[in-house]
Design a protein around this motif. Structure first.
Motif, PDB file in Angstrom:
ATOM      1  N   VAL A 146       0.696  -0.921  -0.260  1.00 18.62           N
ATOM      2  CA  VAL A 146      -0.249   0.243   0.562  1.00 18.62           C
ATOM      3  C   VAL A 146       1.246   1.337   0.144  1.00 18.62           C
ATOM      4  CG1 VAL A 146      -1.704   1.342   1.308  1.00 18.62           C
ATOM      5  CG2 VAL A 146      -2.279  -1.077   1.120  1.00 18.62           C
ATOM      6  N   GLU A 147       1.436   1.332   0.572  1.00 20.94           N
ATOM      7  CA  GLU A 147       3.162   2.316   0.910  1.00 20.94           C
ATOM      8  C   GLU A 147       3.448   2.617  -0.172  1.00 20.94           C
ATOM      9  OE1 GLU A 147       2.421   4.828   2.833  1.00 20.94           O
ATOM     10  OE2 GLU A 147       0.708   3.760   4.086  1.00 20.94           O
ATOM     11  N   LEU A 148       3.909   1.736  -0.944  1.00 16.81           N
ATOM     12  CA  LEU A 148       5.112   2.267  -2.202  1.00 16.81           C
ATOM     13  C   LEU A 148       3.987   2.290  -3.446  1.00 16.81           C
ATOM     14  CD1 LEU A 148       6.739  -1.750  -1.660  1.00 16.81           C
ATOM     15  CD2 LEU A 148       7.703   0.439  -1.007  1.00 16.81           C
ATOM     16  N   LEU A 149       2.683   1.927  -3.400  1.00 12.17           N
ATOM     17  CA  LEU A 149       1.638   2.257  -4.722  1.00 12.17           C
ATOM     18  C   LEU A 149       1.930   3.392  -4.553  1.00 12.17           C
ATOM     19  CD1 LEU A 149      -0.179  -0.763  -5.015  1.00 12.17           C
ATOM     20  CD2 LEU A 149       0.751  -0.454  -6.318  1.00 12.17           C
ATOM     21  N   LYS A 150       1.267   3.853  -2.995  1.00 12.53           N
ATOM     22  CA  LYS A 150       1.494   5.916  -2.408  1.00 12.53           C
ATOM     23  C   LYS A 150       2.303   6.498  -3.430  1.00 12.53           C
ATOM     24  CE  LYS A 150      -2.295   4.793   0.820  1.00 12.53           C
ATOM     25  NZ  LYS A 150      -1.833   5.195   2.990  1.00 12.53           N
ATOM     26  N   ARG A 151       3.469   5.856  -2.775  1.00  7.59           N
ATOM     27  CA  ARG A 151       5.282   6.406  -3.480  1.00  7.59           C
ATOM     28  C   ARG A 151       4.725   7.540  -4.832  1.00  7.59           C
ATOM     29  NH1 ARG A 151       8.525   3.119   0.819  1.00  7.59           N
ATOM     30  NH2 ARG A 151       7.798   3.374   3.121  1.00  7.59           N
ATOM     31  N   ARG A 152       4.374   5.658  -5.211  1.00 11.03           N
ATOM     32  CA  ARG A 152       4.412   5.942  -6.779  1.00 11.03           C
ATOM     33  C   ARG A 152       3.437   6.510  -7.479  1.00 11.03           C
ATOM     34  NH1 ARG A 152       5.597  -0.562  -8.372  1.00 11.03           N
ATOM     35  NH2 ARG A 152       7.637  -0.663  -7.410  1.00 11.03           N
ATOM     36  N   GLY A 153       2.556   7.391  -7.011  1.00  7.35           N
ATOM     37  CA  GLY A 153       1.557   8.526  -6.955  1.00  7.35           C
ATOM     38  C   GLY A 153       0.250   7.995  -6.739  1.00  7.35           C
ATOM     39  N   TYR A 154       0.037   6.631  -6.707  1.00  7.49           N
ATOM     40  CA  TYR A 154      -1.440   6.130  -6.634  1.00  7.49           C
ATOM     41  C   TYR A 154      -2.179   6.509  -5.051  1.00  7.49           C
ATOM     42  CZ  TYR A 154      -0.149   2.700 -11.158  1.00  7.49           C
ATOM     43  OH  TYR A 154       0.414   2.552 -12.627  1.00  7.49           O
ATOM     44  N   ARG A 155      -3.791   6.215  -5.846  1.00  4.19           N
ATOM     45  CA  ARG A 155      -3.902   6.936  -5.018  1.00  4.19           C
ATOM     46  C   ARG A 155      -5.009   5.329  -3.601  1.00  4.19           C
ATOM     47  NH1 ARG A 155      -9.849   8.507  -3.966  1.00  4.19           N
ATOM     48  NH2 ARG A 155     -10.424   8.903  -2.613  1.00  4.19           N
ATOM     49  N   VAL A 156      -4.609   5.202  -2.978  1.00  6.71           N
ATOM     50  CA  VAL A 156      -5.129   4.034  -2.465  1.00  6.71           C
ATOM     51  C   VAL A 156      -5.853   4.023  -1.292  1.00  6.71           C
ATOM     52  CG1 VAL A 156      -4.333   1.583  -2.093  1.00  6.71           C
ATOM     53  CG2 VAL A 156      -2.818   3.114  -2.830  1.00  6.71           C
ATOM     54  N   LYS A 157      -7.097   3.489  -2.059  1.00  2.11           N
ATOM     55  CA  LYS A 157      -8.234   3.899  -0.959  1.00  2.11           C
ATOM     56  C   LYS A 157      -8.805   3.099   0.359  1.00  2.11           C
ATOM     57  CE  LYS A 157     -13.461   5.375  -1.015  1.00  2.11           C
ATOM     58  NZ  LYS A 157     -14.450   4.925  -2.099  1.00  2.11           N
ATOM     59  N   ARG A 158      -8.942   3.277   1.144  1.00  5.69           N
ATOM     60  CA  ARG A 158      -9.147   2.672   2.356  1.00  5.69           C
ATOM     61  C   ARG A 158     -11.056   1.945   2.312  1.00  5.69           C
ATOM     62  NH1 ARG A 158      -7.450   0.769   7.594  1.00  5.69           N
ATOM     63  NH2 ARG A 158      -8.509  -0.896   8.300  1.00  5.69           N
ATOM     64  N   VAL A 159     -11.315   0.783   2.005  1.00  7.21           N
ATOM     65  CA  VAL A 159     -12.525   0.609   1.556  1.00  7.21           C
ATOM     66  C   VAL A 159     -13.689   0.316   3.084  1.00  7.21           C
ATOM     67  CG1 VAL A 159     -13.980  -0.382   0.474  1.00  7.21           C
ATOM     68  CG2 VAL A 159     -12.047   0.102  -0.765  1.00  7.21           C
ATOM     69  N   GLN A 160     -12.334  -0.332   3.860  1.00 10.62           N
ATOM     70  CA  GLN A 160     -13.119  -0.385   4.668  1.00 10.62           C
ATOM     71  C   GLN A 160     -12.367  -1.397   5.628  1.00 10.62           C
ATOM     72  OE1 GLN A 160     -15.686  -4.533   5.650  1.00 10.62           O
ATOM     73  NE2 GLN A 160     -14.223  -5.661   5.477  1.00 10.62           N
TER      74      GLN A 160
END
Length: 299
Positions: A285-299
């Motif tokens: 999750v954190e690696l994807l955020k650093r790559r500029g992706y919006r990672v939304k918590r669904v639950q």
């Protein structure tokens, strides 16, 4: 020594997935909200679900949001897939990587204060000591872990991945893997001997202590407490950089790269991997955020 709990929580092979422990009624009665994230663009949607491969029987871990995500997904992606119709193929690969002549005696590969416990576990296992002497240390550790599983009352029917695979198969939806069996086994086969011996010493850990540790992981997972998950699932890596690099950081980097590539294709995917891989500073999750992706918590 708690590192083998992390192995069981982060890997889904070798029959280590879906171990059951006897938890109390109140633990089973808690509302289930395991962590679920979503990454999406105009034509692609990827759910990231943090699983726990070992569950008490009759655990109610499903939720309306989780069920909708699995129903919407056209493909399930898990860490690895063992061909249940041909288990001999996996066994052969395990033997190819894990068996070698000329190794030191198995009892010499643990500290002196662990040797008596190791001999006791060997006796319970029914595995000839001569056979263990010819196993790589990591392979011997996995073989002996089965003793603890038996004492703790294990079952291979209640794990998250097993349930998800059954559901997707019944719906006629494809199931893919992030790693082959050989790749997963290879992570252990290439560990330094000192790290492998940590695993072996973990295989003779007191079952009562193991149960207590699992209960903490289970509670964190059921509540979706990501901070606690990072602490309870991955704390063992603090003093073992080799294991952290091999079992966590390298794989998380590979998997975040897989997600990024998959985002270039349309469709909805449900990706289910051990919760320890989706929590903490080195998580997918954190690696994807650093790559500029919006990672939304669904639950």
């Amino acid at each position: 020594m708690r590192i083998w709990n992390q192995i069981r929580a982060s890997l889904g092979f070798l029959g280590l997935a879906a171990v059951t422990f006897g938890l109390s009624g109140p633990a089973l009665a808690r509302e289930s909200k395991p962590a679920l994230w979503e990454i999406s663009d105009k034509d692609t949607n990827i759910y990231l679900f943090g699983t726990i491969h070992l569950l008490p029987p009759n655990t109610n871990w499903r939720s309306a949001k989780l069920d909708k995500a699995t129903q919407d997904a056209g493909t399930l992606v898990v860490e690895t897939i063992i061909d249940e119709k041909n288990p001999a193929a996996f066994a052969a690969e395990y033997a190819r990587l894990g068996v070698r002549a000329g190794l030191p005696p198995i009892t010499s590969r643990v500290s002196a204060n662990k040797q008596a416990a190791l001999r006791a576990v060997i006796t319970k296992s029914g595995i000839p000591e001569a056979a263990l002497n010819n196993m790589e240390t990591w392979a011997a550790a996995f073989a002996l872990l089965q003793v603890q599983f038996k004492e703790l009352g294990v079952s291979g029917n209640d794990g998250v991945e097993n349930t998800l695979k059954q559901a997707f198969t019944a719906a006629g939806k494809p199931i893919q893997q992030l790693e082959t069996n050989s790749e997963q086994l290879g992570f252990f086969d290439t560990l330094p001997e000192a790290a492998q011996r940590e695993l072996l010493e973990g295989a003779v850990e007191d079952p009562a202590a193991a149960k207590q540790q699992f209960n903490a992981m289970f509670a964190s997972w059921m509540s979706g407490d990501v901070k606690s998950i990072a602490q309870t699932f991955n704390a063992e890596f603090t003093n073992s950089p080799e294991l952290k690099a091999a079992l966590l950081q390298r794989r998380n980097a590979n998997w975040s790269g897989w997600v990024e590539r998959r985002m270039q294709q349309p469709g909805t995917v449900f990706m289910a991997v051990g919760s320890g891989h989706l929590a903490g500073d080195d998580s997918v999750v954190e690696l994807l955020k650093r790559r500029g992706y919006r990672v939304k918590r669904v639950q």
